[in-house]
Write an enzyme that holds these catalytic residues in place. Sequence first.
Site, PDB file in Angstrom:
ATOM      1  N   GLY A  45       9.668  -1.936  -7.391  1.00 47.69           N
ATOM      2  CA  GLY A  45       8.237  -2.206  -7.332  1.00 47.69           C
ATOM      3  C   GLY A  45       7.598  -2.568  -8.655  1.00 47.69           C
ATOM      4  O   GLY A  45       6.571  -3.238  -8.698  1.00 47.69           O
ATOM      5  N   ASP A 101       5.080   1.138 -10.519  1.00 46.82           N
ATOM      6  CA  ASP A 101       4.020   0.350  -9.914  1.00 46.82           C
ATOM      7  C   ASP A 101       2.829   1.222  -9.550  1.00 46.82           C
ATOM      8  O   ASP A 101       1.685   0.880  -9.813  1.00 46.82           O
ATOM      9  CB  ASP A 101       4.535  -0.413  -8.673  1.00 46.82           C
ATOM     10  CG  ASP A 101       5.315   0.462  -7.705  1.00 46.82           C
ATOM     11  OD1 ASP A 101       5.405   1.697  -7.918  1.00 46.82           O
ATOM     12  OD2 ASP A 101       5.839  -0.079  -6.721  1.00 46.82           O
ATOM     13  N   ASP A 104       1.448   7.875  -6.436  1.00 44.16           N
ATOM     14  CA  ASP A 104       0.849   8.281  -5.166  1.00 44.16           C
ATOM     15  C   ASP A 104       0.966   9.800  -5.053  1.00 44.16           C
ATOM     16  O   ASP A 104       0.153  10.532  -5.612  1.00 44.16           O
ATOM     17  CB  ASP A 104       1.552   7.526  -4.032  1.00 44.16           C
ATOM     18  CG  ASP A 104       0.958   7.812  -2.657  1.00 44.16           C
ATOM     19  OD1 ASP A 104      -0.140   8.372  -2.589  1.00 44.16           O
ATOM     20  OD2 ASP A 104       1.602   7.473  -1.649  1.00 44.16           O
ATOM     21  N   LYS A 132      -3.333   6.354  -6.915  1.00 47.17           N
ATOM     22  CA  LYS A 132      -4.148   6.820  -5.790  1.00 47.17           C
ATOM     23  C   LYS A 132      -4.681   8.213  -6.133  1.00 47.17           C
ATOM     24  O   LYS A 132      -3.992   8.986  -6.798  1.00 47.17           O
ATOM     25  CB  LYS A 132      -3.305   6.880  -4.514  1.00 47.17           C
ATOM     26  CG  LYS A 132      -2.887   5.499  -4.015  1.00 47.17           C
ATOM     27  CD  LYS A 132      -2.132   5.597  -2.702  1.00 47.17           C
ATOM     28  CE  LYS A 132      -1.599   4.262  -2.274  1.00 47.17           C
ATOM     29  NZ  LYS A 132      -0.708   4.340  -1.101  1.00 47.17           N
ATOM     30  N   PHE A 153      -2.415   1.647   1.812  1.00 50.63           N
ATOM     31  CA  PHE A 153      -1.148   1.033   1.447  1.00 50.63           C
ATOM     32  C   PHE A 153      -1.382  -0.394   0.957  1.00 50.63           C
ATOM     33  O   PHE A 153      -1.967  -1.203   1.675  1.00 50.63           O
ATOM     34  CB  PHE A 153      -0.193   1.032   2.650  1.00 50.63           C
ATOM     35  CG  PHE A 153       1.238   0.829   2.253  1.00 50.63           C
ATOM     36  CD1 PHE A 153       2.016   1.890   1.803  1.00 50.63           C
ATOM     37  CD2 PHE A 153       1.812  -0.434   2.325  1.00 50.63           C
ATOM     38  CE1 PHE A 153       3.335   1.699   1.418  1.00 50.63           C
ATOM     39  CE2 PHE A 153       3.129  -0.636   1.951  1.00 50.63           C
ATOM     40  CZ  PHE A 153       3.891   0.432   1.506  1.00 50.63           C
ATOM     41  N   ASP A 160       5.936  -3.837  -2.233  1.00 49.20           N
ATOM     42  CA  ASP A 160       6.437  -4.419  -0.982  1.00 49.20           C
ATOM     43  C   ASP A 160       5.982  -3.667   0.254  1.00 49.20           C
ATOM     44  O   ASP A 160       5.526  -2.518   0.183  1.00 49.20           O
ATOM     45  CB  ASP A 160       7.967  -4.392  -0.972  1.00 49.20           C
ATOM     46  CG  ASP A 160       8.512  -2.969  -0.774  1.00 49.20           C
ATOM     47  OD1 ASP A 160       8.111  -2.075  -1.566  1.00 49.20           O
ATOM     48  OD2 ASP A 160       9.280  -2.742   0.176  1.00 49.20           O
ATOM     49  N   ARG A 166       6.431  -8.931  -2.215  1.00 49.81           N
ATOM     50  CA  ARG A 166       6.481  -8.650  -3.665  1.00 49.81           C
ATOM     51  C   ARG A 166       5.990  -9.841  -4.469  1.00 49.81           C
ATOM     52  O   ARG A 166       5.494  -9.691  -5.583  1.00 49.81           O
ATOM     53  CB  ARG A 166       7.922  -8.322  -4.095  1.00 49.81           C
ATOM     54  CG  ARG A 166       8.461  -7.018  -3.523  1.00 49.81           C
ATOM     55  CD  ARG A 166       9.724  -6.610  -4.274  1.00 49.81           C
ATOM     56  NE  ARG A 166      10.522  -5.636  -3.550  1.00 49.81           N
ATOM     57  CZ  ARG A 166      10.299  -4.327  -3.537  1.00 49.81           C
ATOM     58  NH1 ARG A 166       9.274  -3.825  -4.208  1.00 49.81           N
ATOM     59  NH2 ARG A 166      11.090  -3.526  -2.852  1.00 49.81           N
TER      60      ARG A 166
END
Length: 179
Positions: A45, A101, A104, A132, A153, A160, A166
């Site tokens: 990612g 990336d 979360d 997040k 999301f 992805d 991506r």
Amino acid sequence: MEKDIDRILFTDRELIERVKELAAQIAACYPDEDTGLILVPILSGSIIFLADLIRHLPMKMKLGLITVSSYAGPTTESTGPSIVMDLKVDICDQHVLIVDDILDTGKTLRFVGDRLAARNPRSIRTAVLLRKPDKAPPDVTADFVGFEIADEFVVGYGLDYDDHYRNLPHIAVLKADCY
Ligand code: 5GP
Ligand code: MG
């Protein structure tokens, strides 16, 4: 692909401007040219973020790749991190900057951070493009954060869904029927 997008959160121009600012913050944190910095991007990612970031970092550095998987197939529900390809460079006594990336739940950064810490680096810091809110425990933090986003999301700029999207140049939310 563009027809699957519901909303763009950050355009390619906004992303590169913010990445340049992050690179300046990171460079200020490692002022010595011969620091011996090793960037450890968490694949896959982080690839686009990494590619843009390192071209705005002035210091000498090495890359150490690690591939972690958290999502099995077409789902937005994380299964928890597992190693697909482990780090091959020696980080003992080196400064390490983990690049991911998105932060979360924090499980990925905790998992990778603990694995790397066991190899006795001189320091470990973390840079994430996105974070997040309120899901990671307080002790899993990132030293450098590009953007705070809502708990939804997102795809694009390396991120992805089922290994697609991506190559979208922006960060976006897909239409509901594409998940
Ligand atoms: P965590 O372990 O912190 O819950 O999640 C981190 C990893 O899950 C990230 O490296 C990323 O690969 C994936 N992830 C978490 N949220 C999202 C998201 O909104 N979109 C995508 N594409 N991946 C995500
Ligand atoms: Mg990831």
